[in-house]
Design a protein around this motif. Structure first.
Motif, mmCIF file in Angstrom:
data_model
loop_
_atom_site.group_PDB
_atom_site.id
_atom_site.type_symbol
_atom_site.label_atom_id
_atom_site.label_comp_id
_atom_site.label_asym_id
_atom_site.label_seq_id
_atom_site.Cartn_x
_atom_site.Cartn_y
_atom_site.Cartn_z
ATOM 1 N N ALA A 100 5.179 -4.267 -6.417
ATOM 2 C CA ALA A 100 6.068 -3.292 -5.770
ATOM 3 C C ALA A 100 6.572 -3.927 -4.478
ATOM 4 C CB ALA A 100 5.340 -1.988 -5.491
ATOM 5 N N TYR A 101 7.325 -3.182 -3.699
ATOM 6 C CA TYR A 101 7.825 -3.680 -2.420
ATOM 7 C C TYR A 101 8.167 -2.465 -1.560
ATOM 8 C CZ TYR A 101 12.187 -2.710 -4.894
ATOM 9 O OH TYR A 101 13.173 -2.099 -5.626
ATOM 10 N N THR A 156 0.844 -1.193 0.000
ATOM 11 C CA THR A 156 0.000 0.000 0.000
ATOM 12 C C THR A 156 0.880 1.245 0.000
ATOM 13 O OG1 THR A 156 -1.841 -1.104 1.114
ATOM 14 C CG2 THR A 156 -1.650 1.276 1.430
ATOM 15 N N LYS A 157 0.600 2.157 -0.930
ATOM 16 C CA LYS A 157 1.377 3.411 -1.044
ATOM 17 C C LYS A 157 2.878 3.117 -0.907
ATOM 18 C CE LYS A 157 -2.318 6.517 0.303
ATOM 19 N NZ LYS A 157 -2.830 7.529 1.223
ATOM 20 N N SER A 158 3.362 2.274 -1.800
ATOM 21 C CA SER A 158 4.711 1.709 -1.669
ATOM 22 C C SER A 158 5.838 2.720 -1.824
ATOM 23 C CB SER A 158 4.889 0.573 -2.678
ATOM 24 O OG SER A 158 4.495 0.996 -3.978
ATOM 25 N N ASN A 159 5.540 3.916 -2.312
ATOM 26 C CA ASN A 159 6.589 4.936 -2.452
ATOM 27 C C ASN A 159 6.686 5.833 -1.221
ATOM 28 O OD1 ASN A 159 8.707 6.113 -3.929
ATOM 29 N ND2 ASN A 159 7.386 7.740 -4.699
ATOM 30 N N TYR A 190 0.489 6.692 -16.934
ATOM 31 C CA TYR A 190 0.879 5.805 -15.821
ATOM 32 C C TYR A 190 0.408 4.384 -16.080
ATOM 33 C CZ TYR A 190 0.628 3.702 -11.152
ATOM 34 O OH TYR A 190 0.739 2.856 -10.072
ATOM 35 N N ASN A 191 -0.812 4.238 -16.564
ATOM 36 C CA ASN A 191 -1.336 2.924 -16.919
ATOM 37 C C ASN A 191 -2.509 3.083 -17.890
ATOM 38 O OD1 ASN A 191 -3.476 3.735 -15.287
ATOM 39 N ND2 ASN A 191 -2.970 2.360 -13.599
ATOM 40 N N ASP A 192 -3.126 1.987 -18.252
ATOM 41 C CA ASP A 192 -4.236 2.031 -19.207
ATOM 42 C C ASP A 192 -5.456 2.756 -18.635
ATOM 43 O OD1 ASP A 192 -2.703 0.559 -20.974
ATOM 44 O OD2 ASP A 192 -3.549 -1.369 -20.348
ATOM 45 N N LEU A 194 5.348 2.930 -5.799
ATOM 46 C CA LEU A 194 6.684 2.732 -6.340
ATOM 47 C C LEU A 194 6.667 2.610 -7.863
ATOM 48 C CD1 LEU A 194 9.417 2.529 -4.862
ATOM 49 C CD2 LEU A 194 9.230 0.044 -4.992
ATOM 50 N N GLN A 195 5.586 2.003 -8.396
ATOM 51 C CA GLN A 195 5.484 1.881 -9.858
ATOM 52 C C GLN A 195 5.548 3.251 -10.525
ATOM 53 O OE1 GLN A 195 3.401 0.373 -7.551
ATOM 54 N NE2 GLN A 195 2.201 -1.217 -8.577
#
Length: 361
Positions: free
Chosen positions: A173-174, A146-149, A272-274, A215-216
């Motif tokens: 992510a991690y 969750t909210k990996s960044n 960012y994504n589709d 993170l993505q």
């Protein structure tokens, strides 16, 4: 409003599950808890009784109340009900059903049940999900962070899983502050290839829309900047539109402002994504901007949205079902005692041509 005993109960349970109190450790006395929460002895005793019934505490007459680990067997985790916990940010949206399908397919082969929770990319909901998994006593865990960044306040729960030798792996992510195995798309390469494709078609004024609490988003921004740099193109901050989980709902409005202010210069956007790509398609329709004649677009993740946008989005692959299957296979093999399992894997994206990129003469 919650009853006072419930507040005490939940706080003590959280402290046990996160490792603040260890098994066998004595918790504060009833009078100390009375003072801390400003409640009656009866209220404290009600909370302790319920926690004892759940298997989190045990009382010794004349000695005190101690942390117990009976909750693990009470919940069914240490019997024949073999289960793997899965925590994703979302369940029914976007690419997540495909990921979960991959996990479930592999777990079924070895007769593991799946305990599923989602966080809606909210750390408070992630905390509840982690507590549920610890309480249930899952044999292993697959997590999409969750909210990996951002700094995660739930790190202690992950350390509790480690201390209990419960194998877990992260997908998509991690958390950079944890030494943890992970299976991810190579997000830097995904955005790099998207930007490179636009450059190869003659575009020099390329914007990006990035989600920056994950993170993505950070890595996809990195790939975009890398491709611009290699092509000796300038990075223009005004050609970047960033958003996060909380501001996502404002994206349609913010997109219109972004497109208006960059209309004279921008010829292409890396999305960012589709899902974001689809939002741009909708915004362009409202603003009478022709895709790809006036604006070229590339999405990422090869989701169903890339095919159902009214115009076929150019996008990049994401392993989806394979990632889910591989993560489940890793956990099962870890539980079987297999050694030398890979601790990380980056899936390589491939560009899928659509109808949203125009070659400039």
């Amino acid at each position: 409003m919650k009853p006072k005993y419930q507040i005490i109960l939940e706080e003590i349970r959280s402290e046990i599950l996160s490792g603040t109190y260890n098994v066998g450790e004595q918790i504060p006395t009833e009078s100390a808890l009375q003072d801390k929460y400003n409640v009656s002895r009866q209220t404290v005793r009600k909370a302790i009784l319920e926690l004892s019934n759940e298997g989190f505490l045990r009382s010794e007459k004349g000695s005190g109340t101690y942390v117990s680990n009976q909750y693990r067997t009470k919940a069914g985790g240490n019997n024949n009900n073999r289960s793997i916990g899965v925590i994703t940010t979302y369940i029914s949206d976007y690419i997540f059903p495909s990921i979960i399908r991959g996990i479930e397919g592999r777990l079924n082969e070895d007769n593991y049940s799946l305990l599923l929770a989602s966080t809606n990319n909210d750390v408070a909901q992630e905390k509840k999900a982690l507590e549920m998994m610890l309480s249930y006593g899952v044999d292993g865990l697959i997590v999409e962070p969750t909210k990996s960044n951002l700094y995660n306040p739930n790190i202690a729960y992950y350390l509790s899983f480690k201390e209990q030798n419960v194998p877990f792996i992260m997908i998509n992510a991690y958390y950079e502050e944890l030494e943890v195995p992970f299976f991810c798309l190579d997000d830097v390469q995904s955005s790099y290839l998207a930007t490179q494709e636009l450059i190869s078609k003659g575009h020099t004024q390329i914007g990006i829309i990035a989600k920056m609490d994950d993170l993505q988003g950070k890595y996809r921004m990195k790939g975009y900047i890398k491709a611009l740099g290699e092509a000796k193109l300038h990075f223009h901050p005004e050609q970047v539109l960033s958003f996060n989980t909380e501001t996502k709902q404002e994206l349609p409005t913010n997109l219109e402002h972004f497109l208006t202010s960059n209309r004279e210069s921008l010829t292409a956007i890396v999305c960012y994504n589709d899902e974001v790509g689809l939002e741009v398609v909708h915004a362009c329709k409202r603003m009478n901007i022709s895709i790809p004649d006036e604006l070229s677009l590339i999405g990422q993740d090869n989701s169903y949205m890339a095919k159902n946008a009214g115009i076929k989005l150019t996008t990049l692959t994401h392993p989806q079902e394979q990632m889910g299957r591989d993560a489940a296979d890793w956990v099962i093999k870890k539980l079987q005692g297999k050694k030398d399992l890979r601790s990380s894997n980056y899936y390589q994206p491939v560009l899928i041509a659509g109808e949203t990129v125009k070659e400039l003469k």
